[in-house]
Design a protein around this motif. Sequence first.
Motif, PDB file in Angstrom:
ATOM      1  N   ALA A  26       0.820  -1.214   0.000  1.00  0.00           N
ATOM      2  CA  ALA A  26       0.000   0.000   0.000  1.00  0.00           C
ATOM      3  C   ALA A  26       0.850   1.259   0.000  1.00  0.00           C
ATOM      4  O   ALA A  26       0.389   2.329  -0.418  1.00  0.00           O
ATOM      5  N   CYS A  27       2.095   1.128   0.462  1.00  0.00           N
ATOM      6  CA  CYS A  27       2.961   2.305   0.597  1.00  0.00           C
ATOM      7  C   CYS A  27       3.962   2.454  -0.547  1.00  0.00           C
ATOM      8  O   CYS A  27       4.874   3.278  -0.470  1.00  0.00           O
ATOM      9  N   LYS A  28       3.795   1.665  -1.607  1.00  0.00           N
ATOM     10  CA  LYS A  28       4.748   1.749  -2.726  1.00  0.00           C
ATOM     11  C   LYS A  28       4.748   3.128  -3.379  1.00  0.00           C
ATOM     12  O   LYS A  28       5.790   3.622  -3.811  1.00  0.00           O
ATOM     13  N   GLU A  29       3.584   3.727  -3.461  1.00  0.00           N
ATOM     14  CA  GLU A  29       3.475   5.023  -4.118  1.00  0.00           C
ATOM     15  C   GLU A  29       2.982   6.112  -3.183  1.00  0.00           C
ATOM     16  O   GLU A  29       2.670   7.213  -3.613  1.00  0.00           O
ATOM     17  N   LYS A  30       2.892   5.807  -1.899  1.00  0.00           N
ATOM     18  CA  LYS A  30       2.394   6.782  -0.932  1.00  0.00           C
ATOM     19  C   LYS A  30       3.247   6.758   0.323  1.00  0.00           C
ATOM     20  O   LYS A  30       3.841   5.727   0.664  1.00  0.00           O
ATOM     21  N   ASP A  31       3.275   7.875   1.010  1.00  0.00           N
ATOM     22  CA  ASP A  31       3.895   7.922   2.324  1.00  0.00           C
ATOM     23  C   ASP A  31       3.121   6.975   3.243  1.00  0.00           C
ATOM     24  O   ASP A  31       1.875   6.919   3.168  1.00  0.00           O
ATOM     25  N   PRO A  32       3.794   6.215   4.107  1.00  0.00           N
ATOM     26  CA  PRO A  32       3.084   5.278   4.986  1.00  0.00           C
ATOM     27  C   PRO A  32       1.942   5.916   5.769  1.00  0.00           C
ATOM     28  O   PRO A  32       0.850   5.338   5.870  1.00  0.00           O
ATOM     29  N   PHE A  33       2.168   7.084   6.309  1.00  0.00           N
ATOM     30  CA  PHE A  33       1.105   7.755   7.057  1.00  0.00           C
ATOM     31  C   PHE A  33      -0.118   7.990   6.193  1.00  0.00           C
ATOM     32  O   PHE A  33      -1.249   7.711   6.596  1.00  0.00           O
ATOM     33  N   ASP A 149       3.452  18.207  17.120  1.00  0.00           N
ATOM     34  CA  ASP A 149       2.555  17.083  17.374  1.00  0.00           C
ATOM     35  C   ASP A 149       2.117  16.382  16.089  1.00  0.00           C
ATOM     36  O   ASP A 149       1.846  15.177  16.092  1.00  0.00           O
ATOM     37  N   SER A 150       2.038  17.130  14.991  1.00  0.00           N
ATOM     38  CA  SER A 150       1.599  16.526  13.733  1.00  0.00           C
ATOM     39  C   SER A 150       2.535  15.395  13.309  1.00  0.00           C
ATOM     40  O   SER A 150       2.099  14.352  12.810  1.00  0.00           O
ATOM     41  N   ALA A 151       3.825  15.593  13.513  1.00  0.00           N
ATOM     42  CA  ALA A 151       4.796  14.547  13.180  1.00  0.00           C
ATOM     43  C   ALA A 151       4.582  13.314  14.042  1.00  0.00           C
ATOM     44  O   ALA A 151       4.642  12.174  13.562  1.00  0.00           O
ATOM     45  N   MET A 152       4.286  13.533  15.323  1.00  0.00           N
ATOM     46  CA  MET A 152       4.092  12.414  16.234  1.00  0.00           C
ATOM     47  C   MET A 152       2.796  11.664  15.920  1.00  0.00           C
ATOM     48  O   MET A 152       2.723  10.442  16.061  1.00  0.00           O
ATOM     49  N   ILE A 153       1.782  12.397  15.488  1.00  0.00           N
ATOM     50  CA  ILE A 153       0.519  11.764  15.113  1.00  0.00           C
ATOM     51  C   ILE A 153       0.736  10.857  13.907  1.00  0.00           C
ATOM     52  O   ILE A 153       0.214   9.739  13.845  1.00  0.00           O
ATOM     53  N   ARG A 154       1.519  11.327  12.941  1.00  0.00           N
ATOM     54  CA  ARG A 154       1.816  10.483  11.776  1.00  0.00           C
ATOM     55  C   ARG A 154       2.516   9.199  12.211  1.00  0.00           C
ATOM     56  O   ARG A 154       2.218   8.109  11.704  1.00  0.00           O
ATOM     57  N   ALA A 155       3.424   9.325  13.160  1.00  0.00           N
ATOM     58  CA  ALA A 155       4.134   8.146  13.660  1.00  0.00           C
ATOM     59  C   ALA A 155       3.183   7.194  14.386  1.00  0.00           C
ATOM     60  O   ALA A 155       3.345   5.968  14.322  1.00  0.00           O
ATOM     61  N   LEU A 156       2.192   7.743  15.080  1.00  0.00           N
ATOM     62  CA  LEU A 156       1.226   6.896  15.779  1.00  0.00           C
ATOM     63  C   LEU A 156       0.392   6.072  14.803  1.00  0.00           C
ATOM     64  O   LEU A 156       0.019   4.931  15.101  1.00  0.00           O
ATOM     65  N   TYR A 157       0.072   6.642  13.640  1.00  0.00           N
ATOM     66  CA  TYR A 157      -0.654   5.858  12.629  1.00  0.00           C
ATOM     67  C   TYR A 157       0.194   4.672  12.179  1.00  0.00           C
ATOM     68  O   TYR A 157      -0.318   3.559  12.004  1.00  0.00           O
ATOM     69  N   ALA A 193       7.477   3.263  14.537  1.00  0.00           N
ATOM     70  CA  ALA A 193       7.192   4.694  14.666  1.00  0.00           C
ATOM     71  C   ALA A 193       8.486   5.505  14.642  1.00  0.00           C
ATOM     72  O   ALA A 193       8.580   6.530  13.946  1.00  0.00           O
ATOM     73  N   LEU A 194       9.499   5.071  15.382  1.00  0.00           N
ATOM     74  CA  LEU A 194      10.781   5.766  15.398  1.00  0.00           C
ATOM     75  C   LEU A 194      11.459   5.709  14.030  1.00  0.00           C
ATOM     76  O   LEU A 194      12.060   6.695  13.585  1.00  0.00           O
ATOM     77  N   CYS A 195      11.368   4.564  13.394  1.00  0.00           N
ATOM     78  CA  CYS A 195      11.968   4.400  12.073  1.00  0.00           C
ATOM     79  C   CYS A 195      11.323   5.373  11.087  1.00  0.00           C
ATOM     80  O   CYS A 195      12.006   6.009  10.280  1.00  0.00           O
ATOM     81  N   TYR A 196      10.015   5.516  11.165  1.00  0.00           N
ATOM     82  CA  TYR A 196       9.301   6.450  10.288  1.00  0.00           C
ATOM     83  C   TYR A 196       9.751   7.883  10.567  1.00  0.00           C
ATOM     84  O   TYR A 196      10.034   8.650   9.635  1.00  0.00           O
TER      85      TYR A 196
END
Length: 304
Positions: A26-33, A149-157, A193-196
């Motif tokens: 699903a993430c081949k063409e999109k950012d994981p978040f 916080d927006s960056a952390m929210i993306r990591a939580l997803y 999450a950290l890797c992202y």
Amino acid sequence: MTGKCGRRKERETDMAIESLASLMEACKEKDPFEAILEDDCLDRGVSRESSLRRMHALYASMRRSAAGYDPGLRSQSGLVGGDGAKMRAYVSAGKSVCGTYIGRVIALALEMGECNACMKCIVAAPTAGSCGVLPAVLLPYQEREGLDDSAMIRALYVAGAIGQAIAAKASIAGASGGCQAEIGTASAMGAAALCYLGGGDAQALCHAAAISIKSLLGLVCDPVAGLVEVPCVKRNAAGAMIAMSSADMALAGIRSAVPPDEVILAMRDVGNKMDVSLRETGLGGVAGTPFGLRMAEKMGLNRE
């Protein structure tokens, strides 16, 4: 983070992603978040704004839990409480073998585990017994890197997608798969999450999760007197450390030799083979030691 519209409605924290292979695809063409957020919106039939609002609320709760730690509280058994404060004092004195930053991570993991044992509000991630891992690796990282916080929210997803894939293929419950299913999953979620946050792509974050799981494979669930206190709280700190090392390995380009989904299936197989005494019954492991049996008797619990 749910089941499809009209499907699995009772499980509002689930995602439709059911394997790490599907996540990577699903993430081949999109950012994981973006891929995970889109999946959540389609799966639950909610708007992007609604999904983000929910995740922001969860992160705010996580932060409040960390800020509300009370070193004076003690758990039901009296065995848990105050260790997080001891760790912070030790780190502040400049004595930490691991250094200030890692010392703070350890302290926060202990504090969150103690909050759970002392019946304070926590965010189950993925379970109450493993609630310390994610905040311990994310909150200090956010502060150190100056992230919003927006960056952390993306990591939580990202973390949520990893947890859902593990839940779909194996288990996140100690009663089903041992503590590898709880702390192991939390560590995998934290690693991803950290890797992202460190700039890793979908392949890297999935391999970070796999490395974490392998590092905790076979970990039994053996709560003394059946309480989520000993050894549970300290295992949160260990899970946080493994999450950090796994993320760094993945970001360095290191990959799990065993495909990530096969690692999850191995976790399921190991959990299925565990004796019932090692799966949250409070009968085996450290719960079955003379000390553990004395504590069970003191708490009025028959563990025979």
